[in-house]
Design a protein around this motif. Structure first.
Motif, short mmCIF file in Angstrom:
data_model
loop_
_atom_site.label_atom_id
_atom_site.label_comp_id
_atom_site.label_asym_id
_atom_site.label_seq_id
_atom_site.Cartn_x
_atom_site.Cartn_y
_atom_site.Cartn_z
N GLY A 1 73.86 -14.41 -72.27
CA GLY A 1 72.51 -13.99 -71.95
C GLY A 1 72.35 -12.48 -71.93
O GLY A 1 73.30 -11.72 -72.08
N GLY A 2 71.04 -12.07 -71.73
CA GLY A 2 70.74 -10.65 -71.70
C GLY A 2 71.04 -10.03 -70.35
O GLY A 2 71.57 -10.68 -69.45
N PRO A 3 70.67 -8.77 -70.19
CA PRO A 3 70.98 -8.06 -68.94
C PRO A 3 70.26 -8.64 -67.72
O PRO A 3 70.83 -8.70 -66.64
N VAL A 4 68.97 -9.05 -67.90
CA VAL A 4 68.24 -9.61 -66.76
C VAL A 4 68.88 -10.92 -66.32
O VAL A 4 69.07 -11.17 -65.12
N GLN A 5 69.21 -11.76 -67.30
CA GLN A 5 69.89 -13.02 -66.95
C GLN A 5 71.22 -12.74 -66.25
O GLN A 5 71.56 -13.39 -65.26
N THR A 6 71.93 -11.78 -66.78
CA THR A 6 73.22 -11.45 -66.17
C THR A 6 73.03 -10.96 -64.73
O THR A 6 73.79 -11.34 -63.83
N ALA A 7 71.99 -10.13 -64.53
CA ALA A 7 71.74 -9.64 -63.17
C ALA A 7 71.41 -10.80 -62.23
O ALA A 7 71.91 -10.87 -61.10
N LEU A 8 70.57 -11.72 -62.70
CA LEU A 8 70.23 -12.88 -61.86
C LEU A 8 71.47 -13.73 -61.58
O LEU A 8 71.65 -14.25 -60.47
N GLU A 9 72.32 -13.88 -62.60
CA GLU A 9 73.55 -14.64 -62.38
C GLU A 9 74.42 -13.97 -61.32
O GLU A 9 75.01 -14.65 -60.47
N ILE A 10 74.49 -12.63 -61.40
CA ILE A 10 75.30 -11.92 -60.40
C ILE A 10 74.74 -12.14 -59.01
O ILE A 10 75.48 -12.40 -58.06
N VAL A 11 73.39 -12.06 -58.90
CA VAL A 11 72.77 -12.25 -57.59
C VAL A 11 73.07 -13.64 -57.06
O VAL A 11 73.51 -13.82 -55.91
N VAL A 12 72.84 -14.64 -57.90
CA VAL A 12 73.05 -16.03 -57.46
C VAL A 12 74.51 -16.27 -57.11
O VAL A 12 74.84 -16.90 -56.09
N GLU A 13 75.41 -15.74 -57.94
CA GLU A 13 76.84 -15.96 -57.67
C GLU A 13 77.28 -15.24 -56.41
O GLU A 13 78.13 -15.75 -55.66
N THR A 14 76.70 -14.07 -56.17
CA THR A 14 77.05 -13.36 -54.93
C THR A 14 76.59 -14.15 -53.71
O THR A 14 77.34 -14.28 -52.72
N ILE A 15 75.38 -14.67 -53.78
CA ILE A 15 74.90 -15.49 -52.66
C ILE A 15 75.80 -16.73 -52.50
O ILE A 15 76.17 -17.11 -51.37
#
Lengths: 251, 221
Positions: free
Chosen positions: B47-61
């Motif tokens: 995925g793109g950067p926004v998807q990656t950022a959301l994945e990071i957020v969700v995975e961190t939570i």
């Protein structure tokens, strides 16, 4: 202080709706993506493991092939070494055989040369000896009266086989038959009668006796009857002695 | 400045009064949903950067939930993740001119506190069963049951009051500073307010997670 219950309820509902919305549009897609990525990673790991296994299998096959090649190479080397050893052995045997032939030929040549040299030396020695003896006999024959050879010639004639004497007598029985006595020096007239009186009876008592001189006889005498010769000359003895010395004939 | 305890009505939908906090919450809901939908409608492993950022957020939570609950966070992620994302967004709303944090109104923290309260018992009952869940109120000593029940209420009360108090007081301070010193002096306090908003969202979510963990037996209450 007042609490707007409508707002409280709406906020609770709003949050519940937001939970549902994010569950659908955020968490579920993210978890799906993560799961897909995890599957891809696992697939990649499995593929890598399979590739690794394939590579190991290939490496094992190559090791086996290399071992087989090494064994084949060793076999070829051993075979070549055996063939080389066999060839060398054959070449050595052939060389030895050739050398033996050469040695044998050389030995034969040496023996032949030695024999030839020996024979030449013997011939030279015999020639020298007979030459010396001939000169000595020639010098001494002049001092010896030819009549002294009559006994020897008569004895020789007497020892002839009976058949030979019969044949000689038959030759002498022919009309005008003459037996010739050859000496190295002329016989005195008085000796010629004695020779005739002594020899003719031994030849059957017929015919006459003639006399000839041949210096080559050196000494002694020869009796020639028709086609027969009864030799008692020194030259013949020297020739026989020479032949015996060079090995052609035993004296 | 209006009282944070007073009723405000932006408009009405029939008999239902719509307060600015509700309207702001709808905006936040629309924003979060729209961003999620736009970023993840064609989600792929690359995925793109926004998807990656959301994945990071969700995975961190997820990692935080997993660390506290010691179990798969999938069942708890929608509630706790939404709680954190909503609170962060709501607490940062004051950075936009003319908007106020919904959490600075008492109704929003109370609503969230009630939802957390109900969720704690829902997850506790679902995870340990009725007998097991009710039994945990009797431990370590049945004589402590009144205090235990009281703590169940007071901790939720403290949870909502902490959030409300921080956000409301921050708005009050900003309002006083603007009133007294104009528009320049409050800027550092506004930046500080953003930090406070993130911290309060984190504290609220972590405490809710801990309470749920205590209910499901993962954390000692």
């Amino acid at each position: 202080m007042t609490i707007d219950w409508w707002t409280l309820g709406l906020q609770a509902v709003n949050f519940a709706i937001l939970v549902w919305l994010l569950r659908r549009f955020l968490y579920a897609p993210v978890r799906r993506v993560i799961a897909a990525r995890k599957r891809e990673v696992e697939a990649a790991q499995e593929a890598a493991a399979a590739a690794c296994a394939t590579a190991e299998e290939e490496a094992r096959r190559l090791r086996e092939a290399r071992a087989a090649l090494e064994a084949e190479r060793q076999g070829v080397l051993d075979q070549a070494a055996a063939e080389a050893a066999e060839t060398a052995k054959a070449a050595l045997a052939e060389a030895r055989a050739a050398a033996a032939v050469q040695v044998e030929k050389a030995q034969a040549a040496i023996a032949a040369e030695r024999q030839a040299a020996l024979e030449a030396a013997q011939g030279d020695l015999a020639a020298l000896a007979t030459g010396l003896a001939g000169r000595i006999l020639q010098d001494t024959a002049a001092t010896i009266a030819p009549g002294l050879f009559l006994d020897g010639l008569a004895d020789t004639l007497a020892r002839q086989p009976e058949a030979e004497r019969a044949r000689l007598a038959a030759d002498m029985a022919a009309p005008g038959a003459v037996a010739t006595v050859v000496t190295a020096s002329p016989l005195p007239p008085e000796d010629r009668a004695a020779w005739s009186a002594r020899l003719l009876p031994l030849l059957g008592g017929q015919g006459s006796l003639g006399f000839e001189v041949d210096p080559d006889l050196l000494g002694g005498a020869e009796l020639r009857v028709a086609h027969s010769q009864l030799k008692f000359g020194w030259a013949d003895r020297l020739a026989a002695a020479k032949r015996a010395m060079v090995g052609n004939e035993r004296a | 400045m209006e009282s944070p305890f007073g009723a405000q009505v932006l408009f009405r939908v029939g008999p239902v009064p719509i307060s600015p906090a509700v309207a702001t919450t709808w905006g936040i809901m629309a924003l979060l949903t729209l961003v999620s939908w736009l970023a993840l409608r064609r989600a792929t492993p690359d995925g793109g950067p926004v998807q990656t950022a959301l994945e990071i957020v969700v995975e961190t939570i997820e990692d935080q939930i997993r660390a506290i609950l010691q179990r798969d966070p999938g069942r708890y992620l929608p509630l706790l993740g939404t709680l954190f994302l909503f609170l962060v967004t709501a607490n940062l709303v004051p950075a936009l001119p003319g908007l106020r944090a919904p959490t600075s109104r008492i109704e929003t923290p109370v609503a969230l506190g009630l939802i957390v309260f109900l969720s704690i018992h829902w997850f506790g009952l679902r995870e340990t069963g009725v007998a097991g869940y009710l039994g945990h109120f009797l431990r370590p000593n049945p004589l402590l049951l009144p205090l235990t029940l009281l703590s169940e209420i007071t901790r939720i009360l403290s949870l909502m009051v902490r959030l409300f108090g921080n956000m409301m007081s921050h708005e009050l301070i900003l309002a006083i500073l603007v009133y007294l010193a104009g528009f320049v002096l409050p800027v550092p306090f506004m930046v500080l307010g953003l930090l406070i908003g993130v911290i309060q969202a984190y504290i609220f979510t972590i405490l809710a997670t801990v309470y749920i963990g205590a209910a499901v037996g993962a954390v000692d209450s």
